[in-house]
Design a protein around this motif. Sequence first.
Motif, PDB file in Angstrom:
ATOM      1  N   ALA A   7     -27.159  12.177  27.244  1.00 57.90           N
ATOM      2  CA  ALA A   7     -25.754  12.230  26.838  1.00 57.90           C
ATOM      3  C   ALA A   7     -25.604  12.447  25.337  1.00 57.90           C
ATOM      4  O   ALA A   7     -26.380  11.926  24.538  1.00 57.90           O
ATOM      5  CB  ALA A   7     -25.048  10.938  27.246  1.00 57.90           C
ATOM      6  N   LEU A   8     -24.590  13.207  24.973  1.00 58.58           N
ATOM      7  CA  LEU A   8     -24.286  13.481  23.570  1.00 58.58           C
ATOM      8  C   LEU A   8     -23.031  12.703  23.177  1.00 58.58           C
ATOM      9  O   LEU A   8     -21.996  12.818  23.830  1.00 58.58           O
ATOM     10  CB  LEU A   8     -24.046  14.978  23.363  1.00 58.58           C
ATOM     11  N   PRO A   9     -23.103  11.879  22.130  1.00 63.83           N
ATOM     12  CA  PRO A   9     -21.933  11.086  21.734  1.00 63.83           C
ATOM     13  C   PRO A   9     -20.823  11.965  21.182  1.00 63.83           C
ATOM     14  O   PRO A   9     -21.063  12.840  20.355  1.00 63.83           O
ATOM     15  CB  PRO A   9     -22.490  10.146  20.659  1.00 63.83           C
ATOM     16  N   VAL A  10     -19.609  11.710  21.659  1.00 63.26           N
ATOM     17  CA  VAL A  10     -18.455  12.484  21.204  1.00 63.26           C
ATOM     18  C   VAL A  10     -17.525  11.616  20.368  1.00 63.26           C
ATOM     19  O   VAL A  10     -17.107  12.001  19.282  1.00 63.26           O
ATOM     20  CB  VAL A  10     -17.672  13.078  22.395  1.00 63.26           C
ATOM     21  N   HIS A  31     -19.133  10.061  25.907  1.00 62.17           N
ATOM     22  CA  HIS A  31     -20.262  10.982  25.809  1.00 62.17           C
ATOM     23  C   HIS A  31     -20.023  12.188  26.707  1.00 62.17           C
ATOM     24  O   HIS A  31     -19.241  12.127  27.658  1.00 62.17           O
ATOM     25  CB  HIS A  31     -21.567  10.311  26.240  1.00 62.17           C
ATOM     26  N   ILE A  32     -20.725  13.246  26.400  1.00 56.42           N
ATOM     27  CA  ILE A  32     -20.726  14.438  27.252  1.00 56.42           C
ATOM     28  C   ILE A  32     -22.169  14.773  27.603  1.00 56.42           C
ATOM     29  O   ILE A  32     -23.053  14.720  26.741  1.00 56.42           O
ATOM     30  CB  ILE A  32     -20.048  15.629  26.549  1.00 56.42           C
ATOM     31  N   THR A  81     -10.385  15.745  21.860  1.00 54.07           N
ATOM     32  CA  THR A  81     -10.057  17.079  21.350  1.00 54.07           C
ATOM     33  C   THR A  81      -9.444  17.050  19.957  1.00 54.07           C
ATOM     34  O   THR A  81      -9.326  18.097  19.310  1.00 54.07           O
ATOM     35  CB  THR A  81      -9.090  17.803  22.309  1.00 54.07           C
ATOM     36  N   SER A  82      -9.064  15.860  19.474  1.00 54.87           N
ATOM     37  CA  SER A  82      -8.414  15.789  18.160  1.00 54.87           C
ATOM     38  C   SER A  82      -9.379  15.450  17.028  1.00 54.87           C
ATOM     39  O   SER A  82      -9.028  15.591  15.856  1.00 54.87           O
ATOM     40  CB  SER A  82      -7.281  14.757  18.181  1.00 54.87           C
ATOM     41  N   VAL A  83     -10.586  14.983  17.372  1.00 56.74           N
ATOM     42  CA  VAL A  83     -11.569  14.680  16.329  1.00 56.74           C
ATOM     43  C   VAL A  83     -12.603  15.805  16.277  1.00 56.74           C
ATOM     44  O   VAL A  83     -12.715  16.611  17.196  1.00 56.74           O
ATOM     45  CB  VAL A  83     -12.256  13.322  16.584  1.00 56.74           C
ATOM     46  N   SER A  84     -13.360  15.831  15.192  1.00 56.19           N
ATOM     47  CA  SER A  84     -14.280  16.950  14.967  1.00 56.19           C
ATOM     48  C   SER A  84     -15.615  16.794  15.689  1.00 56.19           C
ATOM     49  O   SER A  84     -16.419  17.734  15.702  1.00 56.19           O
ATOM     50  CB  SER A  84     -14.543  17.101  13.465  1.00 56.19           C
ATOM     51  N   ASP A  85     -15.859  15.625  16.290  1.00 48.28           N
ATOM     52  CA  ASP A  85     -17.169  15.355  16.888  1.00 48.28           C
ATOM     53  C   ASP A  85     -17.575  16.405  17.920  1.00 48.28           C
ATOM     54  O   ASP A  85     -18.742  16.800  17.998  1.00 48.28           O
ATOM     55  CB  ASP A  85     -17.169  13.973  17.548  1.00 48.28           C
ATOM     56  N   LEU A  86     -16.614  16.846  18.724  1.00 50.96           N
ATOM     57  CA  LEU A  86     -16.918  17.817  19.771  1.00 50.96           C
ATOM     58  C   LEU A  86     -17.428  19.127  19.173  1.00 50.96           C
ATOM     59  O   LEU A  86     -18.343  19.756  19.714  1.00 50.96           O
ATOM     60  CB  LEU A  86     -15.669  18.067  20.626  1.00 50.96           C
ATOM     61  N   ARG A  96     -18.398  24.664  24.923  1.00 53.13           N
ATOM     62  CA  ARG A  96     -17.443  23.885  24.127  1.00 53.13           C
ATOM     63  C   ARG A  96     -16.010  24.327  24.444  1.00 53.13           C
ATOM     64  O   ARG A  96     -15.111  23.493  24.598  1.00 53.13           O
ATOM     65  CB  ARG A  96     -17.736  24.050  22.637  1.00 53.13           C
ATOM     66  N   THR A  97     -15.813  25.614  24.558  1.00 52.59           N
ATOM     67  CA  THR A  97     -14.487  26.142  24.895  1.00 52.59           C
ATOM     68  C   THR A  97     -14.063  25.685  26.285  1.00 52.59           C
ATOM     69  O   THR A  97     -12.900  25.315  26.513  1.00 52.59           O
ATOM     70  CB  THR A  97     -14.495  27.682  24.834  1.00 52.59           C
ATOM     71  N   LYS A  98     -15.015  25.680  27.215  1.00 56.17           N
ATOM     72  CA  LYS A  98     -14.736  25.237  28.587  1.00 56.17           C
ATOM     73  C   LYS A  98     -14.352  23.764  28.612  1.00 56.17           C
ATOM     74  O   LYS A  98     -13.426  23.361  29.336  1.00 56.17           O
ATOM     75  CB  LYS A  98     -15.968  25.480  29.459  1.00 56.17           C
TER      76      LYS A  98
END
Length: 201
Positions: A7-10, A31-32, A81-86, A96-98
């Motif tokens: 998992a990647l922390p978002v 996470h994603i 979607t409002s923070v830059s982490d993604l 990422r777009t999906k």
Amino acid sequence: MRHHFGALPVVPKIFYKQNVQDNAKGADSVHIVADGEDFTLWFGEAKFYNSIADARLDAVVTSVINSLSTDKLKKENAIITSVSDLDDLPIATELRTKIKAALDNRESIDNLKPKIHIPILILHECATTSGTKDLTDAYKAEIIAFHKERAEAYYLKQIAKSGGIHKYSDITFHIILFPVPSKTKIVDAFVQVVAFYKGQL
């Protein structure tokens, strides 16, 4: 999460608390997990109790069920979607777009539910662990049996309260029970470390 599930922390909520006395709102972590051209979304719950008796499990169930309301999930998506982490995740631009499209506030939460995973980490004080000096086969067998019984009890309680969650069966849950010998010692040690680093600021 990273080592076991990839998992990647978002959104590590601790960095977005409004003040030091505040609890993290909503999921404790987000996470994603990227899977080729697809993804899953992980909303983590973490608790630390001095026991995992039924009364404690009831509190966890209530917290998890409340977190699955449409309003709560949409708020989580809005935070993601409002923070830059993604944008900083090491994933393909197309994925990422999906992800951003799937999390768009105009999209139905029902479409997202098959992608949602809820890992529930419960650290708990354990008399068996406290009284054990070595990681013996007998100890492991006792803990496994105890945790299986507690996990079954937890899921029965959660299922009983899930009637108001549309497409509940589409969501994947993971319960992670972690026994420790003493909650007080761990909390005290943590507080001391935090105090030390605060003193360095």
